[in-house]
Design an enzyme around this catalytic site. Sequence first.
Site, mmCIF file in Angstrom:
data_model
loop_
_atom_site.group_PDB
_atom_site.id
_atom_site.type_symbol
_atom_site.label_atom_id
_atom_site.label_comp_id
_atom_site.label_asym_id
_atom_site.label_seq_id
_atom_site.Cartn_x
_atom_site.Cartn_y
_atom_site.Cartn_z
ATOM 1 N N SER A 103 0.834 -1.293 -0.051
ATOM 2 C CA SER A 103 -0.004 0.105 -0.043
ATOM 3 C C SER A 103 0.849 1.247 0.107
ATOM 4 O O SER A 103 1.933 1.086 0.442
ATOM 5 C CB SER A 103 -0.792 -0.078 1.201
ATOM 6 O OG SER A 103 -1.519 1.151 1.630
ATOM 7 N N TYR A 109 -2.245 -1.383 10.411
ATOM 8 C CA TYR A 109 -2.223 -1.536 8.924
ATOM 9 C C TYR A 109 -0.861 -1.154 8.270
ATOM 10 O O TYR A 109 -0.154 -1.558 7.538
ATOM 11 C CB TYR A 109 -3.255 -0.854 8.339
ATOM 12 C CG TYR A 109 -3.365 -0.782 6.925
ATOM 13 C CD1 TYR A 109 -4.029 -2.006 6.408
ATOM 14 C CD2 TYR A 109 -3.138 0.065 5.815
ATOM 15 C CE1 TYR A 109 -4.421 -2.125 5.062
ATOM 16 C CE2 TYR A 109 -3.302 -0.075 4.540
ATOM 17 C CZ TYR A 109 -3.974 -1.168 3.929
ATOM 18 O OH TYR A 109 -4.122 -1.342 2.540
#
Length: 274
Positions: free
Chosen positions: A156, A169
């Site tokens: 990401s 995350y």
Amino acid sequence: MNIPLKPQASQTARTLAGKVALVTGSTSGIGLGIIRALAAEGADVVLNGLGGAAEIGKVREQIAAEFSVKASFSPADMTRPNSIAEMIAATVAQSGRLDILVNNAGIQHVAPLEAFPVEKWDQILAINLSSAFHTTRLALPAMRRNGFGRIINVSSTHGLIASPFKAAYVAAKHGIVGLTKVTALETAEEAITCNAICPGYVYTPLVEAQIDGQAKAHGISRDQVIRDVLLAQQPNKRFTTVEELGALTVFLSTEAAGSITGIALPVDGGWTAH
């Protein structure tokens, strides 16, 4: 003077014909877009992820029929190493090979550090990071036996930078980038590569739900939510598409990308160029 033309068949040959690809978290969203792109180029595919049996069966049958490939499904739980091991073993036993591994499974939870639920931290680290370690270590022997391997980790933008309230995350996605580099170095002298794709915001059904929720919460229009909330840090002001990620995954899976390894490639509309 008439110059004989070369047959055109080679131009339409599918670049991944004969290959077997496994994509975790591929029953919807980014993973499904990637697995469709791989199947379109001739790879037999193994889906994995959540969903009802009938719905998953329909997706699998549609992929097999549309792209004339084999499409199977593993219900492996990405939080359980033994379940992951069974998935890899079954894939290799069924096909005799595993050429392309895409680690895409992931979940998210947003909370400040002092209020972040410990169980959510553990779950996110297990699914977003540890599962990729287990699939990679178990897939490498098959790739080495067949003299070819492509490992693509879906990280990401948050594998490169951070945002508040996303501790687990961000930690997991940074970890994926580190795992990618180590894997690339350990396989550098073999016909195996490992790379990470780092998307910004991608338009998926989950993001669509966020748009409506944010619009109601802030009392603003959908367009304002997209531009000023979700894409505030994304200079091109549009979502990355699953088709773009699928096309990039296909390229990284081909022989043409044989010297590309160990990179974390942003696909974020310029977010990390700030």
